[in-house]
Motif scaffolding. Structure first.
Motif, mmCIF file in Angstrom:
data_model
loop_
_atom_site.group_PDB
_atom_site.id
_atom_site.type_symbol
_atom_site.label_atom_id
_atom_site.label_comp_id
_atom_site.label_asym_id
_atom_site.label_seq_id
_atom_site.Cartn_x
_atom_site.Cartn_y
_atom_site.Cartn_z
ATOM 1 N N PHE A 324 12.426 23.777 59.178
ATOM 2 C CA PHE A 324 13.858 24.075 59.077
ATOM 3 C C PHE A 324 14.618 23.655 60.330
ATOM 4 O O PHE A 324 15.746 23.165 60.244
ATOM 5 N N LYS A 325 13.997 23.855 61.486
ATOM 6 C CA LYS A 325 14.686 23.548 62.739
ATOM 7 C C LYS A 325 13.677 23.565 63.880
ATOM 8 O O LYS A 325 12.761 24.385 63.896
ATOM 9 N N GLU A 326 13.861 22.646 64.834
ATOM 10 C CA GLU A 326 12.991 22.653 66.006
ATOM 11 C C GLU A 326 13.214 23.950 66.773
ATOM 12 O O GLU A 326 14.344 24.382 66.967
ATOM 13 N N ASN A 327 12.113 24.578 67.171
ATOM 14 C CA ASN A 327 12.203 25.862 67.864
ATOM 15 C C ASN A 327 11.148 25.869 68.963
ATOM 16 O O ASN A 327 9.942 25.904 68.698
ATOM 17 N N GLY A 328 11.609 25.818 70.218
ATOM 18 C CA GLY A 328 10.697 25.754 71.349
ATOM 19 C C GLY A 328 9.716 26.907 71.399
ATOM 20 O O GLY A 328 8.541 26.733 71.742
ATOM 21 N N ASN A 329 10.173 28.087 71.051
ATOM 22 C CA ASN A 329 9.290 29.255 71.094
ATOM 23 C C ASN A 329 8.155 29.148 70.079
ATOM 24 O O ASN A 329 7.058 29.662 70.310
ATOM 25 N N ILE A 330 8.437 28.498 68.945
ATOM 26 C CA ILE A 330 7.372 28.283 67.949
ATOM 27 C C ILE A 330 6.327 27.329 68.520
ATOM 28 O O ILE A 330 5.113 27.552 68.375
ATOM 29 N N TYR A 351 1.021 20.984 71.348
ATOM 30 C CA TYR A 351 2.135 21.930 71.198
ATOM 31 C C TYR A 351 2.695 22.403 72.541
ATOM 32 O O TYR A 351 3.905 22.665 72.643
ATOM 33 N N TYR A 352 1.859 22.442 73.585
ATOM 34 C CA TYR A 352 2.399 22.735 74.916
ATOM 35 C C TYR A 352 3.352 21.616 75.345
ATOM 36 O O TYR A 352 4.417 21.860 75.919
ATOM 37 N N ASN A 353 2.952 20.386 75.067
ATOM 38 C CA ASN A 353 3.793 19.231 75.380
ATOM 39 C C ASN A 353 5.119 19.291 74.630
ATOM 40 O O ASN A 353 6.194 19.045 75.195
ATOM 41 N N ARG A 354 5.033 19.593 73.339
ATOM 42 C CA ARG A 354 6.255 19.681 72.517
ATOM 43 C C ARG A 354 7.166 20.800 73.012
ATOM 44 O O ARG A 354 8.398 20.671 72.971
ATOM 45 N N TYR A 355 6.554 21.881 73.459
ATOM 46 C CA TYR A 355 7.352 22.989 73.979
ATOM 47 C C TYR A 355 8.164 22.535 75.195
ATOM 48 O O TYR A 355 9.377 22.767 75.277
ATOM 49 N N LEU A 356 7.517 21.864 76.128
ATOM 50 C CA LEU A 356 8.204 21.428 77.343
ATOM 51 C C LEU A 356 9.251 20.359 77.050
ATOM 52 O O LEU A 356 10.301 20.320 77.704
ATOM 53 N N LYS A 357 8.988 19.527 76.041
ATOM 54 C CA LYS A 357 9.956 18.487 75.663
ATOM 55 C C LYS A 357 11.166 19.060 74.903
ATOM 56 O O LYS A 357 12.190 18.398 74.776
ATOM 57 N N SER A 358 11.036 20.293 74.389
ATOM 58 C CA SER A 358 12.141 20.915 73.643
ATOM 59 C C SER A 358 13.236 21.445 74.569
ATOM 60 O O SER A 358 14.211 22.034 74.109
ATOM 61 N N LYS A 359 13.049 21.232 75.892
ATOM 62 C CA LYS A 359 14.022 21.650 76.899
ATOM 63 C C LYS A 359 14.329 23.149 76.852
ATOM 64 O O LYS A 359 15.463 23.566 76.590
ATOM 65 N N PRO A 360 13.310 23.982 77.083
ATOM 66 C CA PRO A 360 13.539 25.439 77.096
ATOM 67 C C PRO A 360 14.441 25.829 78.267
ATOM 68 O O PRO A 360 14.574 25.078 79.240
ATOM 69 N N ASP A 361 15.034 27.004 78.162
ATOM 70 C CA ASP A 361 15.940 27.518 79.191
ATOM 71 C C ASP A 361 15.144 27.795 80.470
ATOM 72 O O ASP A 361 14.270 28.668 80.502
ATOM 73 N N THR A 362 15.447 27.057 81.531
ATOM 74 C CA THR A 362 14.665 27.160 82.768
ATOM 75 C C THR A 362 14.776 28.528 83.443
ATOM 76 O O THR A 362 13.884 28.933 84.186
ATOM 77 N N ALA A 363 15.863 29.232 83.163
ATOM 78 C CA ALA A 363 16.030 30.564 83.769
ATOM 79 C C ALA A 363 15.387 31.634 82.896
ATOM 80 O O ALA A 363 14.566 32.429 83.371
ATOM 81 N N ALA A 364 15.743 31.642 81.595
ATOM 82 C CA ALA A 364 15.249 32.691 80.692
ATOM 83 C C ALA A 364 13.756 32.536 80.400
ATOM 84 O O ALA A 364 13.051 33.530 80.204
ATOM 85 N N ASP A 365 13.279 31.301 80.346
ATOM 86 C CA ASP A 365 11.871 31.047 79.958
ATOM 87 C C ASP A 365 11.027 30.551 81.133
ATOM 88 O O ASP A 365 10.067 29.796 80.951
#
Length: 381
Positions: A324-330, A351-365
């Motif tokens: 449905f939608k790209e989701n870094g937390n998933i 999936y670790y690579n995909r997580y980092l490429k999803s541009k997670p919030d550097t402060a919150a995450d």
């Protein structure tokens, strides 16, 4: 004996004074209070005129009314209760008690007063209307009964006609809903809300030309998304697909499109043999039907499966969320699952690579990002 006689004369004189005071209060002063809407002061003034235990109905009515208008509802209720004790069949007093309880949030007591009113006066339109208003569910059988009764008493009152028609519409009783609105509209041809409410019901009754005629007149008075949709639907059913599309596109211009309008736009293009745009709008229909939060719901579901040690079900839920939608937390949770629960290090690395490429919030995450980087470094060794 002489003492008793003197006491009796004093009592009679006192009552006479009270009566005189009651008759001779400053009417101009009271009128001034009323005109300037200083109802609390008016009530206080009247209490200085009449004795505290007065049973004078006129006095009690005045005091209760002033307290009610001043918003001092407990004092108003107290005085109206004194009145209802004297005249239990007084409809105005019962009505005021009901309304006071409504304002104080006591629907049960208000309902009992309104029910008392209709027992005394079975033709009291306002009591039936108020009783219907006490039910939130538009199709509640008791609400509908009260609306029917009120509408029978006064079929041209717009609010009741509207509520009853909408209840019938939800119950798929389109003919009576249409007839009720028609009577109310005949009494007030300029009532735009009644005319608007009639459109979707008329569509169900296949009165398409009437919908177009009424709807286009309404749109000249001001654009309304629901009216535009109904007119577009009427044109669609009359197989005038170009006109249908023109109205559905009006909704897109103001981002008021719905899954339904996009669906009928796609059908219209298909019927015009424009398969390219038909496909485009079919895709838009699918996107509109999906909540932007759907991936988050699957993240929640996957997490629940994880807690219950159902790793395979968790993976399925997470991957479904990603459709449905790209989701870094998933991506992060999938990395953890494949890393530690399923022992599939290659998939974990992906999936670790995909997580980092999803541009997670550097402060919150911050912690998750650091952990994912550390695990990547470890898995690459």
């Amino acid at each position: 004996m002489k003492y008793i006689f003197s006491l009796l004369l004093l009592t009679i004189f006192s009552h006479h004074l009270y009566a005189q005071n009651a008759l001779n209060y400053d009417k101009e002063k009271l009128l001034e209070y009323y005109q300037s809407q200083r109802y609390a002061e008016a009530a206080q003034y009247l209490q200085t005129v009449y004795p505290e235990d007065t049973q004078d109905t006129k006095a009690l009515n005045q005091i209760a009314y002033c307290f009610m208008m001043a918003g001092k509802l407990p004092e108003a209720e107290k005085n109206y209760l004194k009145l209802v004790a004297q005249t239990p069949t007084s409809v105005p007093v019962l009505f005021n008690l009901a309304n006071i309880n409504l304002r104080r949030g006591n629907g049960i007591k208000a309902k009992s007063y309104f029910e008392s009113i209709i027992q005394l006066d079975s033709t009291n339109f306002n009591a039936y209307k108020k009783l219907a208003d006490l039910y939130e569910n538009a199709t509640d059988s008791q609400k509908v009964i009260y609306l029917i009764k009120a509408n029978q008493i006064n079929p041209i009152e717009a609010d009741v006609a509207l509520d009853l028609a909408k209840a019938y519409q939800k119950l798929k009783k389109y003919e009576p809903a249409y007839d009720i609105l028609l009577k109310a509209i005949a009494a007030d041809t300029g009532h735009l809300i009644l005319q608007q409410a009639k459109l979707p019901i008329a569509i169900q009754l296949k009165k398409y030309r009437e919908v177009i005629e009424t709807g286009e007149k309404l749109l000249t008075a001001g654009f309304d998304a629901n009216v535009a949709k109904d007119v577009g639907m009427a044109y669609f059913y009359l197989k005038n697909y170009e006109k249908a599309i023109s109205y559905f596109k009006m909704l897109e211009m103001i981002t008021a499109q719905t899954e339904s309008t996009l669906y009928y736009t796609s059908l219209s293009y298909r019927n015009l043999n424009n398969y390219l745009l038909a496909a485009e709008y079919a895709k838009k229909t699918i996107e509109e039907g999906i909540s932007p939060n759907t991936s988050s719901y699957y993240l929640l579901l996957g997490g629940i499966y994880e807690i219950n040690n159902k790793s395979t079900s968790a993976v399925t839920a997470y991957k479904r969320g990603l459709t449905f939608k790209e989701n870094g937390n998933i991506y992060y949770r999938l990395g953890i699952l494949y890393d530690f629960k399923l022992n599939q290090k290659k998939s974990a690395l992906t999936y670790y690579n995909r997580y980092l490429k999803s541009k997670p919030d550097t402060a919150a995450d911050k912690e998750q990002i650091s952990y994912a980087r550390a695990r990547l470094a470890e898995l690459k060794k």
